[in-house]
Design an enzyme around this catalytic site. Structure first.
Site, mmCIF file in Angstrom:
data_model
loop_
_atom_site.group_PDB
_atom_site.id
_atom_site.type_symbol
_atom_site.label_atom_id
_atom_site.label_comp_id
_atom_site.label_asym_id
_atom_site.label_seq_id
_atom_site.Cartn_x
_atom_site.Cartn_y
_atom_site.Cartn_z
ATOM 1 N N SER A 98 0.678 -8.684 -11.997
ATOM 2 C CA SER A 98 0.552 -9.086 -13.402
ATOM 3 C C SER A 98 1.921 -9.205 -14.056
ATOM 4 O O SER A 98 2.785 -8.338 -13.893
ATOM 5 C CB SER A 98 -0.293 -8.067 -14.171
ATOM 6 O OG SER A 98 -1.596 -7.974 -13.638
ATOM 7 N N GLU A 109 -2.651 5.565 -15.671
ATOM 8 C CA GLU A 109 -3.241 4.272 -16.002
ATOM 9 C C GLU A 109 -4.315 4.373 -17.082
ATOM 10 O O GLU A 109 -4.506 3.454 -17.853
ATOM 11 C CB GLU A 109 -3.837 3.622 -14.755
ATOM 12 C CG GLU A 109 -2.828 2.878 -13.928
ATOM 13 C CD GLU A 109 -3.478 1.941 -12.949
ATOM 14 O OE1 GLU A 109 -3.144 0.727 -12.994
ATOM 15 O OE2 GLU A 109 -4.301 2.375 -12.143
ATOM 16 N N GLN A 111 4.336 -4.505 -11.519
ATOM 17 C CA GLN A 111 3.967 -3.496 -10.532
ATOM 18 C C GLN A 111 3.746 -4.137 -9.172
ATOM 19 O O GLN A 111 2.853 -4.965 -9.006
ATOM 20 C CB GLN A 111 2.696 -2.779 -10.993
ATOM 21 C CG GLN A 111 2.130 -1.783 -10.009
ATOM 22 C CD GLN A 111 0.930 -1.037 -10.576
ATOM 23 O OE1 GLN A 111 0.878 -0.714 -11.744
ATOM 24 N NE2 GLN A 111 -0.053 -0.780 -9.735
ATOM 25 N N GLY A 112 4.554 -3.760 -8.187
ATOM 26 C CA GLY A 112 4.454 -4.322 -6.847
ATOM 27 C C GLY A 112 3.722 -3.400 -5.889
ATOM 28 O O GLY A 112 4.351 -2.702 -5.081
ATOM 29 N N TYR A 113 2.398 -3.372 -5.992
ATOM 30 C CA TYR A 113 1.566 -2.520 -5.138
ATOM 31 C C TYR A 113 0.759 -3.349 -4.140
ATOM 32 O O TYR A 113 0.960 -3.275 -2.941
ATOM 33 C CB TYR A 113 0.604 -1.691 -6.002
ATOM 34 C CG TYR A 113 1.163 -0.386 -6.538
ATOM 35 C CD1 TYR A 113 2.529 -0.127 -6.567
ATOM 36 C CD2 TYR A 113 0.306 0.594 -7.034
ATOM 37 C CE1 TYR A 113 3.025 1.056 -7.068
ATOM 38 C CE2 TYR A 113 0.799 1.795 -7.531
ATOM 39 C CZ TYR A 113 2.156 2.027 -7.546
ATOM 40 O OH TYR A 113 2.638 3.211 -8.039
ATOM 41 N N SER A 114 -0.203 -4.133 -4.647
ATOM 42 C CA SER A 114 -1.174 -4.817 -3.789
ATOM 43 C C SER A 114 -0.502 -5.825 -2.853
ATOM 44 O O SER A 114 0.465 -6.495 -3.223
ATOM 45 C CB SER A 114 -2.218 -5.540 -4.643
ATOM 46 O OG SER A 114 -2.921 -4.629 -5.450
ATOM 47 N N SER A 135 -10.545 -2.058 -7.460
ATOM 48 C CA SER A 135 -11.874 -2.663 -7.412
ATOM 49 C C SER A 135 -12.973 -1.610 -7.518
ATOM 50 O O SER A 135 -12.741 -0.408 -7.325
ATOM 51 C CB SER A 135 -12.054 -3.448 -6.110
ATOM 52 O OG SER A 135 -12.125 -2.556 -5.012
#
Length: 382
Positions: A150, A234, A115-118, A359
């Site tokens: 991840s 999720e 997953q390419g989010y942050s 977070s």
């Protein structure tokens, strides 16, 4: 003081050996195990559609499968990102061509996803996307960096949130792109070494990486809508399976407390009882919200509960062992790989629980704004 195990500690030693053996060669074993599960049709049983090589199961059956999988101590999954995040998103927003191309390999356990989010410059602000995707004919050219990705070192594909409109701001002008990871010279994966000595998270650098135009999910400029839909997938059945693992960890900590005599300390005993009671409460809350919809705060509440609970369990795991918890099973140096026993791994890895997956600060903001209706937090212009 002598920290060697004694004869009466044999059960603990056996647990430690079993845990270390189970985590050997994880990357190789997990990919093979995904294919084994896929061949039997056990990947995608929770999808609302069948016909991709997957079985389908009702909600109760999904819960039973997830909990029994956890109880059996089966190998860790590496295909859950594709199965539980991307696949439901494609079923909801993808074209028939996208579903036909990507769902069968996920169901067979043949293609793994990340997953390419942050991004490093945005912290937990998902709308602060800087990664760009510029259309060039039948492809998008992607440039930018993702972090805390991840399983990127194992993944075949990555779904990337990128800015397709260079003049856009915040959640406008984003695209949800499906990007192949096998692009030497265009994609670089750098593992991030954690306190545990492992590298489950990664930095990912895109330098002219390409994604096909037909692999944009939901259409150009609709990336935020698709990304938010994905985040809704999720939390779910997997939460109950996660709690089975938590219960097993708690049982080990209780046994250790009895072995070391820590259970005789009234303060520690009260903390152990509280951990047990809170775990039961989390299970009841998960069952209450399972299958529900429209409760914007439920996923955030669940994340806050389990992340802080698990972190406190990690602290208890070393507390009940006393000074023994600081002793390693073998000699090691900062430059070499080292082994941790289960309690040490639990303590160190759980420090990240309140950060990854959104977070604590982000979860509280979601609850404040979307549930309580409080004024939105001011954000800088990106």
């Amino acid at each position: 003081m002598d920290f060697e195990f004694t004869a009466e500690d044999e059960d603990f030693r056996a647990e430690a050996r079993a845990w270390l053996a189970a985590h050997a060669n994880v990357a190789v074993d997990r990919r093979s195990w995904e294919r084994t599960l896929g061949a039997a049709g056990w990947i995608g049983i929770g999808w609302p559609e069948s016909g991709y090589g997957n079985r389908t199961a009702g909600l109760t059956q999904q819960v039973a499968w997830a909990e029994e999988y956890a109880r059996s101590a089966a190998p860790p999954r590496s295909g859950h990102i594709g199965e539980n995040l991307l696949a439901p998103t494609l079923i909801a927003h993808g074209t028939e061509e996208q579903k036909s191309r990507f769902l069968p390999p996920i169901a067979r356990g043949e293609e793994l996803w990340c997953q390419g989010y942050s991004e490093p410059g945005a912290g937990s602000d998902l709308a602060g996307i800087r990664t760009s995707a510029v259309r060039e004919g039948s492809y998008y050219r992607i440039a930018g960096q993702k972090i805390w990705t991840s399983l990127a070192h194992e993944a075949d594909w990555c779904f990337v949130l990128a800015r397709t409109d260079p003049g856009s701001r915040r959640h406008h002008g984003l695209g949800f792109l499906l990007v192949p990871m096998d692009q030497p010279g265009r994609i670089e994966v750098r593992p991030i070494r954690q306190m545990t000595g492992t590298s489950d998270f990664n930095e990912v650098f895109f330098d002219g990486a390409r994604a096909r135009v037909e692999h944009v999910v939901g259409g150009e400029g609709q990336g935020w809508r698709v990304a938010m839909s994905l985040l809704g997938f999720e939390r779910g059945v997997s939460t109950l399976a996660q709690q089975i693992g938590f219960a097993q960890e708690l049982s080990r900590v209780v046994r250790t407390a009895a072995r070391t005599g820590a259970v005789d300390d009234p303060v520690l005993r009260a903390r152990l009882v509280r951990q047990w009671a809170e775990l039961r409460t989390m299970r009841w809350n998960a069952l209450r919200t399972l299958g529900g919809s429209g409760d914007a705060g439920a996923p955030s509440v669940a994340k806050l509960l389990w992340a802080n609970w698990h972190q406190r369990l990690g602290e208890l795991a070393v507390r009940v062992r006393g000074a023994e918890a600081a002793a390693g099973p073998a000699d090691w140096s900062p430059d070499a790989a080292y082994e941790l026993d289960p309690d040490q791994h639990l303590f160190l890895f759980s420090r990240a629980d309140t950060i990854y997956g959104g977070s604590d600060q982000v979860q509280r903001t979601i609850i404040a704004e979307r549930v309580l209706g409080l004024p939105k937090e001011p954000k800088g212009v990106v």
